[in-house]
Design an enzyme around this catalytic site. Structure first.
Site, PDB file in Angstrom:
ATOM      1  N   GLY A   1       0.854  -1.192   0.000  1.00  9.51           N
ATOM      2  CA  GLY A   1       0.000   0.000   0.000  1.00  9.51           C
ATOM      3  C   GLY A   1       0.884   1.232   0.000  1.00  9.51           C
TER       4      GLY A   1
ATOM      5  N   GLY B   1       0.149   4.368  -0.921  1.00 12.25           N
ATOM      6  CA  GLY B   1      -0.605   5.617  -1.035  1.00 12.25           C
ATOM      7  C   GLY B   1       0.114   6.708  -0.256  1.00 12.25           C
TER       8      GLY B   1
ATOM      9  N   GLY C   1       1.926   5.105   3.034  1.00 15.74           N
ATOM     10  CA  GLY C   1       2.889   4.083   2.605  1.00 15.74           C
ATOM     11  C   GLY C   1       3.993   4.717   1.760  1.00 15.74           C
TER      12      GLY C   1
ATOM     13  N   LYS D   1      -5.895   6.711  18.829  1.00 15.95           N
ATOM     14  CA  LYS D   1      -5.984   7.235  17.453  1.00 15.95           C
ATOM     15  C   LYS D   1      -7.400   7.084  16.925  1.00 15.95           C
ATOM     16  CE  LYS D   1      -4.241   8.874  13.563  1.00 15.95           C
ATOM     17  NZ  LYS D   1      -3.624   8.150  12.493  1.00 15.95           N
TER      18      LYS D   1
ATOM     19  N   ASN E   1     -12.613  12.492  11.016  1.00 20.94           N
ATOM     20  CA  ASN E   1     -12.656  12.039   9.626  1.00 20.94           C
ATOM     21  C   ASN E   1     -14.017  12.152   8.951  1.00 20.94           C
ATOM     22  OD1 ASN E   1     -10.110  11.357  10.579  1.00 20.94           O
ATOM     23  ND2 ASN E   1      -9.922   9.605   9.220  1.00 20.94           N
TER      24      ASN E   1
ATOM     25  N   ASN F   1      -4.558  20.089   6.749  1.00 20.02           N
ATOM     26  CA  ASN F   1      -4.727  18.731   6.180  1.00 20.02           C
ATOM     27  C   ASN F   1      -6.152  18.477   5.736  1.00 20.02           C
ATOM     28  OD1 ASN F   1      -2.173  18.000   7.033  1.00 20.02           O
ATOM     29  ND2 ASN F   1      -2.845  16.020   7.831  1.00 20.02           N
TER      30      ASN F   1
ATOM     31  N   SER G   1      -8.436  15.342   5.814  1.00 20.59           N
ATOM     32  CA  SER G   1      -8.382  14.032   6.476  1.00 20.59           C
ATOM     33  C   SER G   1      -8.328  12.943   5.407  1.00 20.59           C
ATOM     34  CB  SER G   1      -9.607  13.824   7.363  1.00 20.59           C
ATOM     35  OG  SER G   1     -10.744  13.564   6.556  1.00 20.59           O
ATOM     36  N   SER G   2      -7.886  11.753   5.811  1.00 18.66           N
ATOM     37  CA  SER G   2      -7.792  10.660   4.831  1.00 18.66           C
ATOM     38  C   SER G   2      -9.180  10.325   4.288  1.00 18.66           C
ATOM     39  CB  SER G   2      -7.140   9.431   5.471  1.00 18.66           C
ATOM     40  OG  SER G   2      -7.833   9.068   6.646  1.00 18.66           O
TER      41      SER G   2
ATOM     42  N   GLU H   1     -12.741   4.491   4.989  1.00 18.45           N
ATOM     43  CA  GLU H   1     -12.525   3.544   6.084  1.00 18.45           C
ATOM     44  C   GLU H   1     -13.615   3.665   7.146  1.00 18.45           C
ATOM     45  OE1 GLU H   1      -7.915   2.573   6.223  1.00 18.45           O
ATOM     46  OE2 GLU H   1      -8.310   4.610   6.895  1.00 18.45           O
TER      47      GLU H   1
HETATM   48  O1  KPL Z   1      -5.332  10.319  10.904  1.00 21.02           O
HETATM   49  C1  KPL Z   1      -5.848  11.270  10.359  1.00 21.02           C
HETATM   50  C2  KPL Z   1      -6.536  10.993   9.074  1.00 21.02           C
HETATM   51  O2  KPL Z   1      -6.767  11.926   8.292  1.00 21.02           O
HETATM   52  O3  KPL Z   1      -6.843   9.823   8.828  1.00 21.02           O
HETATM   53  C3  KPL Z   1      -5.884  12.622  11.028  1.00 21.02           C
HETATM   54  C4  KPL Z   1      -5.217  12.523  12.393  1.00 21.02           C
HETATM   55  C5  KPL Z   1      -7.304  13.079  11.198  1.00 21.02           C
HETATM   56  C6  KPL Z   1      -5.076  13.645  10.273  1.00 21.02           C
HETATM   57  O4  KPL Z   1      -5.668  14.094   9.106  1.00 21.02           O
END
Ligand code: KPL
Length: 310
Positions: free
Chosen positions: A7, A9, A12, A187, A195, A255, A257-258, A270
């Site tokens: 992986g 992405g 990774g 986490k 997210n 950011n 988020s993923s 996810e």
């Molecule tokens: O782990 C993260 C994600 O986006 O999956 C956070 C901590 C929210 C950082 O963007």
């Protein structure tokens, strides 16, 4: 240590680039053929605040193409829906005393890997590193932070400490720790708070802090997660979960988020391993989780509306 990352992405790719730049023997496996071909021909480019880092790890689309590899460490960074398949495919490449490390988001990844290799060979943990996949062969390094790894069962051992040292030497500060479930849940609670909401609202993480309404939604979702963690006898690695989640949103303000990145790229999210897993744990333990059940349904509806198959 011979390292294979399954992986490649955002995360990774970041780990592969940093490890390769530090001179480690690292290979990547990813199903995205154009990405793999670009890494093979032009290299893997990591954009950082200090400029670009270009490396050329071995890259393949199928694990079988690394058959003779006998890896010491396989790092699984696929989306959680693909973890079981990634673990099965790793059987052909893991050396006799090798171990598999997961730093994925959500619940259940380490256990799925343990079903294939046995819990003794699984390392798990979390990373506060942030990255974005910009395009084939190109990753942007976002937020930085510590990575924590431990054994799924038992206290840390020499292998675990060595893996943490190799990551640290490569510029990914890593700490070997005993309380793996506490790390994973710590986490999880952050992902539960950030997210789904950022994906639904198309907010950057930081924007969650900008409105009373979103701060309240974070609070409601996180309060349920804290209750489920307590009912599971898991001690979270911080005292005030809502403050922690809002602080992480502020620290990773720019950011996406993923989960938002997944929605924007038309990929399955996810959600089942994050808010959905929390709801399942809540049902099992008799803890109501209506806010997380609603967030889960909304994300699933959004995936369907965008033609994303889960
Ligand atoms: O782990 C993260 C994600 O986006 O999956 C956070 C901590 C929210 C950082 O963007």
């Amino acid at each position: 240590m011979k390292i294979v990352i399954i992986g490649a992405g955002a995360m990774g790719g970041l780990f592969a680039a940093r490890l390769a730049a530090a001179g480690e023997d690292v290979s990547v496996v990813d199903v995205w053929a154009e990405h793999v071909e670009t890494i093979r021909t032009q290299g893997l480019i990591l954009e950082t605040g200090e400029g670009e880092v270009r490396t050329k790890p071995a890259a393949v689309t199928r694990v079988e193409d690394l058959a003779a590899c006998a890896a010491d460490l396989v790092i699984v960074f696929v989306k959680s829906g693909m973890t079981a398949a990634a673990a099965r495919s790793a059987q052909t490449i893991l050396g006799p005393v090798g171990r598999v490390l997961t730093l994925q988001n959500g619940l259940g990844n380490a256990e799925m890997i343990a079903e294939v290799f046995g819990a003794d060979r699984v390392l798990a943990g979390t990373t506060a590193q942030g990255a974005t996949l910009i395009g084939p062969g190109r990753i942007r390094h976002g937020g930085r932070g510590d990575t924590h790894i431990g054994r799924l069962t038992g206290p840390v051992d020499d292998f675990c400490r060595e893996a943490a040292m190799i990551l640290s030497r490569a510029g990914i500060p890593a700490i070997a720790e005993d309380a793996v479930q506490s790390l994973i849940w710590g986490k999880l609670v952050i992902n539960v708070g950030i997210n789904a909401l950022t994906a639904l609202l198309r907010f950057t993480n930081g924007q969650l802090n900008d409105h009373a309404e979103t701060r309240e939604l974070v609070k409601l979702a996180v309060a349920e997660a804290v209750q489920v963690a307590a009912a599971s006898d898991v001690r979270l690695p911080y005292d005030n979960a809502v403050e922690k989640v809002l602080a992480v949103a502020a620290a990773t303000a720019a950011n996406r988020s993923s989960m938002l990145q997944d929605i924007l790229r038309g990929r399955a999210t996810e959600i089942d391993a994050i808010n959905g897993a929390l709801v399942r744990e809540g049902v099992r333990l008799g803890v109501p989780t209506p806010v997380n059940a609603t967030l889960t349904l909304l994300i699933k509806a959004l995936e369907k509306q965008q033609g994303i198959c889960g």
